[in-house]
Design an enzyme around this catalytic site. Structure first.
Site, PDB file in Angstrom:
ATOM      1  N   LYS A 169       0.855  -1.197   0.000  1.00 31.48           N
ATOM      2  CA  LYS A 169       0.000   0.000   0.000  1.00 31.48           C
ATOM      3  C   LYS A 169       0.887   1.242   0.000  1.00 31.48           C
ATOM      4  CE  LYS A 169      -3.985   1.663   2.721  1.00 31.48           C
ATOM      5  NZ  LYS A 169      -4.825   1.362   3.903  1.00 31.48           N
ATOM      6  N   SER A 206      -9.543   0.750   2.860  1.00 32.30           N
ATOM      7  CA  SER A 206      -8.762   1.619   1.992  1.00 32.30           C
ATOM      8  C   SER A 206      -7.591   0.912   1.309  1.00 32.30           C
ATOM      9  CB  SER A 206      -8.217   2.799   2.800  1.00 32.30           C
ATOM     10  OG  SER A 206      -7.313   2.336   3.798  1.00 32.30           O
ATOM     11  N   SER A 234      -9.891  -1.296   7.026  1.00 35.82           N
ATOM     12  CA  SER A 234      -9.206  -1.154   5.737  1.00 35.82           C
ATOM     13  C   SER A 234      -8.368  -2.335   5.278  1.00 35.82           C
ATOM     14  CB  SER A 234      -8.325   0.103   5.755  1.00 35.82           C
ATOM     15  OG  SER A 234      -9.118   1.260   5.718  1.00 35.82           O
TER      16      SER A 234
END
Lengths: 65, 470
Positions: free
Chosen positions: B81, B156, B180
């Site tokens: 990420k 996310s 997330s």
């Protein structure tokens, strides 16, 4: 605190130094209102000696009974 | 063993490289081939660093040829990420504001994976500043679900979920502040571990909410998650909230039986208003755990709606505080939904925020008392499988908060309590979308969750299924 009104939101956000329009204040009131409602049963009921670090004690299994 | 090395599990490919059955270059090239085929439709990568990855793979192979390089991830290509600082690399945090931000430090979690020998493939897409559960990104576009294009990945950690599911990377770091990691794991059919607050250092990871942020992996199996957790967990002088003490042997935990364990099923909230297919998968998962020898026990948890509300008060306030300078100086550079949600936090009085923080200890104590008779709790991650990108593209509309609340209903209470939770692929809908279930444990008892998750995965094949070609 119960669900804040757009007027209250306007004042709080203004005091935070990031003014918003009346329209945005209304939107914020609608967005965060449910959080205040959901927490209403807890708000104003916590014992005097309780501090946030209690969480770490409970997490570590060291909280006093 | 698969002829296409990119299809192996992380634990399998690490062993194959160490035993020289595959070179790091072959493995890395296999991932790059898949990235080339899938990226145009998935939009899972923020940056692809093919040449650098192959050079690093060659170095790893040369090191191994000399009899050096015994790291657990030696030569294994990974992508993470795009919020983990990596010195000298651009780290966008999924934002316009940090489009050109070059990190000067490397996050502790990332450094520990590098120290184990991993190779960097690039960086993965994410929701702007990790503040959103769907996977939309106003600046860089939505990430697609590899199982059914046009459906969300969840957020996310959107790119992490999509890329691991499509076998573009063997695993990926995500972060979980309100769901997330678990939401993309559920929607994309991968295994995701939200760790206990304090289990993994957050130093050098972009902050969203200092009280709730957790670092964790998305991977192809519970065993893969165990390997990564064991490498990353432990004290860190750069993050005083990372707890000291010995790190358990998580890999050993995955080899344990679940015979005789007691697994709790909530009698309310997590079983209310479920989509019928999610309800079916929950029933089937419970049945599978029973077949493996676990006892299923109904548990009555404290009011989860209060936990959700408290989580929102803490998260919104802390996020607004982190972003206040940019809210003053650069509000036009946020996407509409993220701006709206950050503005929400400005309106929460300090007393309300601190009440929510003060209640965290008693709330955790009440939860632990309610689950004292069980080893873990099982619950859905979300009440639905992945909706379409179009139907969940609510921006800053009046419906936005309701959509966000619905998707995060079952994840936020766990963040507020700081507990570990493992999302495991547990079934599919009739339209081919994955459904995950979360195993919720006691503070710092990730080992129990990995033990149950691994046993479930030995008995099922949902985690091993691969989306059809791009």
């Amino acid at each position: 605190m119960t669900k804040p009104t757009p007027k209250q939101i306007h004042a709080i956000v203004d005091a935070a130094g990031v003014p918003v329009s009346a329209e945005v204040a209304t939107r914020i009131a609608n967005s965060i209102g449910p959080a205040f409602e959901g927490f209403a049963a807890v708000a104003g009921t916590l014992p005097f000696d309780l501090e946030p670090a209690t969480f770490l004690l409970v997490q570590a299994g060291k909280a006093s009974k | 063993m698969s002829a296409e090395p990119a299809l192996l599990l992380l634990t399998e490919v690490a062993k194959a490289i160490a035993e020289k059955r595959f070179s790091s270059r072959e493995v890395t090239q296999s991932c790059l081939n898949r990235i080339k085929a899938w990226q145009p439709r998935l939009n899972a990568f923020m940056a692809i660093e093919a040449d650098e990855a192959l050079t690093a793979a060659d170095t790893a192979d040369a090191t191994l040829a000399k009899g050096e390089g015994g790291g657990a991830l030696h030569g294994v290509p990974l992508a993470h990420k795009d919020m983990y600082y990596d010195a000298g690399k651009v780290v966008t945090c999924g934002s316009k504001i940090r489009r050109d931000f070059v990190a000067t430090t490397t996050s502790t979690a990332l450094q520990r994976l590098k120290d184990a020998g991993s190779v960097r493939l690039g960086s993965l897409q994410m929701v702007e500043f990790a503040y959103g559960p769907t996977g939309h990104n106003f600046h860089y576009g939505a990430v697609h679900n590899p199982w059914v294009f046009g459906h969300i990945t969840g957020g996310s950690s959107s790119g992490s979920g999509s890329a691991v599911a499509a076998r573009l990377t063997f695993a990926a770091l995500g972060s979980d502040t309100g769901g997330s990691i678990r939401l993309p794991a559920h929607f994309c059919g991968v295994t995701g571990l939200k760790t206990t607050c304090g289990r993994i250092s957050r130093a050098g990871a972009m902050p969203l909410s200092q009280s709730l942020d957790t670092v964790g992996p998305l991977a192809r199996s519970a065993e893969d998650c165990a390997l990564l957790l064991g490498l990353m967990a432990g004290a860190d002088p750069d993050d005083p909230t990372a707890i000291a003490g010995p790190v358990p042997d998580y890999m050993a935990a995955t080899r344990g039986s679940i015979k005789g364990l007691r697994i709790g099923v909530p009698n309310a909230f997590y079983v209310d208003d479920l989509d019928s297919e999610v309800a079916r998968v929950l029933d089937e998962t419970i049945a599978a755990l029973k077949r493996e020898g676990a006892s299923i026990v109904q548990v009555e948890l404290p009011d989860q709606r209060q936990l959700t509300a408290a989580c929102q008060l803490v998260l919104a306030t802390e996020a607004a505080a982190f972003h206040k300078r940019w809210l003053i100086e650069r509000p036009q550079d946020y996407g509409p939904q993220v701006l709206m949600r950050l503005q929400n936090g400005l309106a929460i009085p300090g007393v309300s925020y601190l009440e929510a923080m003060r209640w965290r200890g008693p709330a955790l104590a009440a939860h632990l008392a309610s689950v004292a008779a069980v080893d873990a709790v099982i619950a859905p991650v979300a009440p639905v499988a992945a909706p379409t990108i179009a139907e969940s593209d609510v921006g800053n509309s009046p419906d936005a908060e309701a959509v966000i609340q619905r998707l995060t209903r079952f994840t936020r209470p766990i963040n507020y309590l700081g507990l570990p939770s493992l999302s495991i692929p547990s079934g599919f809908t009739r339209s081919g979308l994955p459904v995950g279930m979360q195993l919720i444990g006691r503070s710092f008892d990730e080992a129990m969750l990995l033990r149950i998750g691994a046993a479930f995965q030995r008995a099922t094949d949902f985690h091993a299924r691969v989306p059809k070609s791009a």
